[in-house]
Design a protein around this motif. Structure first.
Motif, PDB file in Angstrom:
ATOM      1  N   UNK A  72      47.452  51.222  50.620  1.00  0.00           N
ATOM      2  CA  UNK A  72      46.102  50.788  50.268  1.00  0.00           C
ATOM      3  C   UNK A  72      45.848  50.994  48.778  1.00  0.00           C
ATOM      4  N   UNK A  73      46.328  52.107  48.239  1.00  0.00           N
ATOM      5  CA  UNK A  73      46.175  52.363  46.805  1.00  0.00           C
ATOM      6  C   UNK A  73      46.901  51.302  45.996  1.00  0.00           C
ATOM      7  N   UNK A  74      48.093  50.899  46.438  1.00  0.00           N
ATOM      8  CA  UNK A  74      48.833  49.856  45.728  1.00  0.00           C
ATOM      9  C   UNK A  74      48.117  48.516  45.836  1.00  0.00           C
ATOM     10  N   UNK A  75      47.508  48.237  46.971  1.00  0.00           N
ATOM     11  CA  UNK A  75      46.717  47.015  47.125  1.00  0.00           C
ATOM     12  C   UNK A  75      45.567  47.013  46.120  1.00  0.00           C
ATOM     13  N   UNK A  76      44.862  48.148  46.017  1.00  0.00           N
ATOM     14  CA  UNK A  76      43.752  48.241  45.068  1.00  0.00           C
ATOM     15  C   UNK A  76      44.233  47.983  43.644  1.00  0.00           C
ATOM     16  N   UNK A  77      45.384  48.567  43.287  1.00  0.00           N
ATOM     17  CA  UNK A  77      45.917  48.397  41.935  1.00  0.00           C
ATOM     18  C   UNK A  77      46.310  46.949  41.669  1.00  0.00           C
ATOM     19  N   UNK A  78      47.002  46.338  42.617  1.00  0.00           N
ATOM     20  CA  UNK A  78      47.459  44.963  42.432  1.00  0.00           C
ATOM     21  C   UNK A  78      46.295  43.991  42.328  1.00  0.00           C
ATOM     22  N   UNK A  79      45.314  44.154  43.188  1.00  0.00           N
ATOM     23  CA  UNK A  79      44.221  43.182  43.196  1.00  0.00           C
ATOM     24  C   UNK A  79      43.336  43.374  41.968  1.00  0.00           C
ATOM     25  N   UNK A  80      43.191  44.615  41.513  1.00  0.00           N
ATOM     26  CA  UNK A  80      42.433  44.853  40.272  1.00  0.00           C
ATOM     27  C   UNK A  80      43.166  44.222  39.085  1.00  0.00           C
ATOM     28  N   UNK A  81      44.481  44.426  39.005  1.00  0.00           N
ATOM     29  CA  UNK A  81      45.265  43.823  37.926  1.00  0.00           C
ATOM     30  C   UNK A  81      45.222  42.304  38.017  1.00  0.00           C
ATOM     31  N   UNK A  82      45.292  41.776  39.223  1.00  0.00           N
ATOM     32  CA  UNK A  82      45.225  40.326  39.393  1.00  0.00           C
ATOM     33  C   UNK A  82      43.926  39.753  38.871  1.00  0.00           C
ATOM     34  N   UNK A  83      42.825  40.448  39.149  1.00  0.00           N
ATOM     35  CA  UNK A  83      41.506  39.981  38.708  1.00  0.00           C
ATOM     36  C   UNK A  83      41.369  40.078  37.183  1.00  0.00           C
ATOM     37  N   UNK A  84      41.759  41.210  36.625  1.00  0.00           N
ATOM     38  CA  UNK A  84      41.576  41.442  35.185  1.00  0.00           C
ATOM     39  C   UNK A  84      42.512  40.579  34.355  1.00  0.00           C
ATOM     40  N   UNK A  85      43.763  40.431  34.793  1.00  0.00           N
ATOM     41  CA  UNK A  85      44.756  39.687  34.017  1.00  0.00           C
ATOM     42  C   UNK A  85      44.778  38.198  34.358  1.00  0.00           C
ATOM     43  N   UNK A  86      44.050  37.805  35.415  1.00  0.00           N
ATOM     44  CA  UNK A  86      44.107  36.416  35.845  1.00  0.00           C
ATOM     45  C   UNK A  86      45.450  36.045  36.438  1.00  0.00           C
ATOM     46  N   UNK A  87      46.112  37.002  37.091  1.00  0.00           N
ATOM     47  CA  UNK A  87      47.442  36.784  37.673  1.00  0.00           C
ATOM     48  C   UNK A  87      47.319  36.600  39.189  1.00  0.00           C
ATOM     49  N   UNK A  88      47.348  35.365  39.636  1.00  0.00           N
ATOM     50  CA  UNK A  88      47.196  35.071  41.058  1.00  0.00           C
ATOM     51  C   UNK A  88      48.311  35.693  41.901  1.00  0.00           C
TER      52      UNK A  88
END
Length: 712
Positions: free
Chosen positions: A430-446
């Protein structure tokens, strides 16, 4: 491995799914897994219990296993004296938490392997960490310890039982002592910053002296403290520490990802374990640093850690494995070490020499352990400095170094890899999901968002039953162990991040369900905060409850932070009431030890500084809606929550967040509603007006304008 074990007799652990327990399945020690069978035998035979707690990628666990648990003489003595139990601390953090408290109380220190000797009633009377086979220096070895315990148990059993009962009472009393005392507020937060400022290593970044842990949660706290107060030193401390970590041997310069910790002050020589949660937290810290500063080096580090995770820790079905060991071929770090001649052999003389100089590699292989400045690649200077020394341009230097790195990564793939623990843990995933989705949103990386959603789908399919009950561990096709506080708290964190990226009301509803289950199953209704183990679960010495951070932020602190976010997303004050009780429950402990309470204080900072609740009412595909979303995501405001209301989700969203029902598009056009510090502004209908509203706050506006104009 199978051939090596062909002549060995399996013990009961051979039926387990834990990689750690399976590592001990062919020990001559008559191991039991934790369970009633072991305790009943101990009672029937009137034997004490030897409880050994560790995990599959623990270096000193391996050492103790080789020295003692695989040794026939030690095993014979243990089998005669004890009923011996093995526990994987990652599978059963509830058991580990209880007996780690006992170890700290009895010895003043803790760690793994954790060695506990206790009565058949689970009452500890001896605690240690690593125990050598033979006594040396001031350490009693197993060959001396086991006979002493046998004699003590035989001759003074009642005295031992009485002492064990006293230890248990003391532990329970300490737990029940009032944790309040100081009002939770900014005074505590300021004190934590001042303490960190005193501990800061101005030469190398990080805090204190070796061993030095990356501690990304501390860096996130500092970035948020800067945003709230304008204290530049806090931001500079965080960014410098991230920069030094990335340059050091604690970061895998060839294959990326961060090792567990550095054994020196300068981050050069690591302990080589790689844990999933360390990767996730470093991604979160780098992402937040990039949001705050637009520092491209922070973005690159986050991208590199994610590249490692998706390459080496991703399971085929989307979830993430737990960790990689420090050892391979019987030596710590062997997989990661290089000499200059090895690099030249792979890359050629010219590029090999350039790389060896850039990464401080020496000529000799290590005799026993890796040497700082010889075998662990770590940057010896900036690209500009290295290029100047080599007489080439920075661009050429960077290109050649990256070419060699890729060649070394390819060559390293032919080495014997460290053991990888392939169980799936709900909280770490779950922590990795939070990190990935936050990075995806901030960096615009789908692709980051897609990877997060794929992992979340696995967790829903395999670690949740049809009634919504959560489980902690999936391994070898088996789902097991009822979920604990951390599982619920970290999953809530993931769902909050996913919702603010996808604006899917079904995710927000799921977040509410997880929060409600967490409150119902773990909340201390009398004292505030949350217990670690569920109500009605297995009876241990006590139900642990604290907000001190360990390797990860504490479950209580994560729960408080994310219930606060959920209350702002949904408008549900009941979540905020639980948060207020939790802050009061731990304020006294936080005041006594701010350094161990950083994530509690990060949550407290969120509670006592201005919040921004933005609801955008408009169709997703509308250009004005898109422009408004871009404006909101262009600001670094940690206390901002974003809800998107469109015609398709309005009905479902209103059931979860009733306040959104009246926030409709004005005259059919996309409309943004902003509430700040519980005061609602006039709605606006264009992106420029929304930017102006957000810029009214001096910090948010100043920081936005600074990096928008390229000043950072």
């Amino acid at each position: 491995m199978a051939e090596e074990r062909a002549h060995l007799k399996a013990n009961r652990l051979v039926r387990e799914k834990s990689p750690y327990l399976l590592q001990h399945a062919y020990n001559p020690v008559d191991w039991y897994p934790w369970g009633e069978e072991a305790f009943e035998r101990a009672k029937q035979e009137n034997k004490p219990i030897f409880l050994s707690i560790g995990y599959s990628t623990c270096h000193w666990c391996h050492v103790m296993a080789r020295e003692s648990f695989e040794d026939p003489e030690v095993a014979r003595m243990m089998n005669e004296t004890f009923v011996s139990i093995k526990v994987d601390r990652e599978e059963r953090p509830d058991i580990d938490a209880v007996y780690m408290q006992a170890c700290l109380a009895l010895t003043g220190r803790g760690g793994w392997p954790l060695s506990i000797i206790m009565t058949p009633e689970k009452l500890p009377f001896f605690a240690a960490t690593y125990i050598p086979k033979m006594s040396r220096f001031d350490m009693t070895g197993m060959l001396d310890l086991v006979p002493k315990v046998r004699d003590l148990w035989t001759e003074r059993r009642e005295e031992v039982r009485s002492s064990a009962e006293e230890v248990a009472v003391a532990l329970k009393t300490a737990l029940q002592e009032s944790a309040g005392g100081e009002k939770p507020g900014m005074a505590l937060v300021h004190r934590a910053f001042r303490n960190l400022e005193r501990e800061y290593d101005r030469d190398h970044g990080g805090f204190g002296h070796a061993p030095k842990f990356p501690s990304p949660h501390v860096l996130i706290f500092l970035i948020r403290y800067w945003q709230a107060t304008g204290e530049k030193v806090a931001l500079e401390t965080a960014v410098k520490t991230l920069t030094e970590i990335r340059k050091g041997g604690v970061f895998d310069q060839i294959g990326f990802g961060v090792h567990r910790y550095a054994t020196d002050d300068a981050w050069a020589l690591p302990h080589f374990e790689k844990m999933l949660y360390d990767q996730a937290m470093l991604v979160l810290a780098c992402t937040e640093a990039f949001e705050a500063t637009r520092n491209l080096a922070c973005r690159r580090t986050a991208d590199e850690v994610i590249a490692y995770v998706l390459r080496d820790l991703a399971a085929p079905d989307g979830a993430f494995y737990t960790a990689e060991d420090a050892e391979s071929e019987g030596a710590e770090g062997r997989f990661y070490l290089w000499t200059a001649p090895e690099v030249r052999e792979v890359a050629g003389s010219d590029d090999g020499d350039l790389f060896a100089a850039a990464y401080a590699l020496g000529e000799r292989a290590p005799a026993r352990v890796p040497q700082v400045g010889m075998n662990v690649p770590h940057r010896a200077g900036t690209t500009a400095e290295i290029a100047r020394h080599a007489g080439i341009t920075e661009e050429e230097c960077a290109g050649r170094l990256e070419k060699v790195r890729k060649e070394l990564l390819s060559a390293r793939a032919g080495r014997i890899r460290p053991h990888r623990d392939e169980k799936i843990l709900l909280d770490w995933n779950a922590l990795m999901v939070a990190a990935l989705v936050r990075a995806g949103r901030v960096f615009g990386e789908e692709r980051y968002t897609a990877a997060a959603l794929r992992a979340l789908a696995f967790l829903r399919a395999h670690l949740r039953d049809p009634d919504g009950r959560l489980f902690h561990r999936y391994s070898g096709g088996e789902t097991a162990i009822p979920a604990m506080l951390d599982d619920h708290a970290f999953l809530l964190w993931a769902l909050n991040e996913v919702y603010q990226t996808t604006s899917d009301p079904a995710v927000l509803k799921e977040a509410c369900e997880v929060a409600d289950r967490m409150i119902a199953g773990f909340a201390d209704t009398a004292g505030g905060g949350f217990f670690f183990a569920p109500a009605g679960g297995e009876k241990l010495l006590f139900r642990q409850k604290d907000a001190y951070d360990g390797a990860m932020p504490s479950g209580n602190a994560v729960a408080l932070q994310n219930l606060l976010v959920l209350s702002r997303l949904t408008g549900e004050s009941r979540y905020e009431e639980v948060v207020a009780e939790g802050f009061s429950a731990f304020s006294g402990r936080a005041a006594k030890n701010t350094s161990a309470s950083i994530w509690y204080l990060a949550a407290l900072l969120s509670a006592v500084t201005p919040s921004y609740e933005v609801v955008i009412a408009g169709e997703r595909e509308d250009t004005v809606t898109g422009a408004m979303l871009n404006v909101v995501r262009g600001f670094y405001i940690p206390n901002l929550t974003l809800v998107l209301r469109d015609d398709e989700n309005a009905g479902v969203l209103a059931d979860i967040a009733p306040h959104t029902a009246r926030l409709t598009p004005i005259r059919g056009g996309t409309t943004a509603y902003l509430c700040r510090e519980r005061l609602c502004e006039q709605p606006v209908q264009d992106a420029a007006a929304l930017k102006e509203l957000l810029s009214v706050d001096s910090h948010a506006g100043k920081y936005y304008m600074a990096y928008a104009q390229g000043m950072r």
